[in-house]
Scaffold this motif. Structure first.
Motif, short mmCIF file in Angstrom:
data_model
loop_
_atom_site.label_atom_id
_atom_site.label_comp_id
_atom_site.label_asym_id
_atom_site.label_seq_id
_atom_site.Cartn_x
_atom_site.Cartn_y
_atom_site.Cartn_z
N SER A 19 -7.17 6.05 3.41
CA SER A 19 -6.17 5.04 2.47
C SER A 19 -5.07 4.91 3.39
O SER A 19 -4.19 5.76 2.90
CB SER A 19 -6.68 4.55 1.15
N VAL A 20 -4.98 3.31 3.21
CA VAL A 20 -3.39 3.13 3.87
C VAL A 20 -2.63 1.65 3.55
O VAL A 20 -3.35 1.28 2.89
CB VAL A 20 -2.90 2.93 5.46
N ALA A 21 -1.76 1.47 2.96
CA ALA A 21 -0.96 0.53 2.16
C ALA A 21 0.07 -0.22 3.55
O ALA A 21 1.02 0.22 4.13
CB ALA A 21 -0.18 0.76 0.85
N ILE A 22 -0.81 -1.53 3.64
CA ILE A 22 0.11 -1.71 4.94
C ILE A 22 1.17 -3.18 4.28
O ILE A 22 0.63 -4.15 3.08
CB ILE A 22 -0.82 -2.85 5.64
N ASP A 23 2.06 -3.38 4.74
CA ASP A 23 3.38 -4.19 4.09
C ASP A 23 2.75 -5.62 5.24
O ASP A 23 2.68 -5.57 6.45
CB ASP A 23 4.24 -3.82 4.43
N HIS A 28 7.38 -10.54 -3.42
CA HIS A 28 7.31 -11.34 -4.71
C HIS A 28 8.01 -11.39 -5.54
O HIS A 28 9.40 -11.48 -5.64
CB HIS A 28 6.35 -9.99 -5.73
N LEU A 29 8.08 -11.99 -6.75
CA LEU A 29 9.22 -13.34 -7.38
C LEU A 29 10.48 -11.62 -7.47
O LEU A 29 11.27 -12.31 -7.64
CB LEU A 29 9.02 -14.60 -7.65
N ASP A 30 9.43 -10.57 -8.12
CA ASP A 30 10.76 -9.98 -8.09
C ASP A 30 11.26 -8.98 -7.71
O ASP A 30 11.92 -8.15 -7.32
CB ASP A 30 10.50 -8.77 -9.61
N THR A 35 1.75 -6.27 -0.56
CA THR A 35 0.90 -4.97 -0.07
C THR A 35 -0.30 -5.34 0.10
O THR A 35 -0.63 -5.84 -0.89
CB THR A 35 0.91 -2.72 -0.13
N PHE A 36 -1.37 -4.93 0.69
CA PHE A 36 -2.31 -5.04 1.04
C PHE A 36 -3.16 -3.84 1.21
O PHE A 36 -3.17 -2.19 2.16
CB PHE A 36 -3.31 -6.17 0.94
#
Length: 59
Positions: A19-23, A28-30, A35-36
């Motif tokens: 699994s990888v998280a892609i930017d 986001h507002l904060d 990422t997904f």
């Protein structure tokens, strides 16, 4: 004495990094990054491959 490792074969397509998280480049507002998560399609995110005999047995 070396510690033994389990005898489960690692997926040859992702080398165990299932699994990888892609930017996306957006934020986001904060201020945190959007990422997904993407899972390896071969091992379905487990990081381990099934032996070929088990895959072919379901025919």
């Amino acid at each position: 004495m070396p510690q033994s490792s389990p005898n489960t074969p690692i997926c040859r397509d992702c080398d165990g990094f299932a699994s990888v998280a892609i930017d996306t480049g957006a934020r986001h507002l904060d201020g945190t990054r959007v990422t997904f998560r993407v899972d390896c399609p071969t091992c379905k995110g487990t990081g381990h491959a099934l032996p070929a005999a088990l895959v072919r047995a379901g025919r």
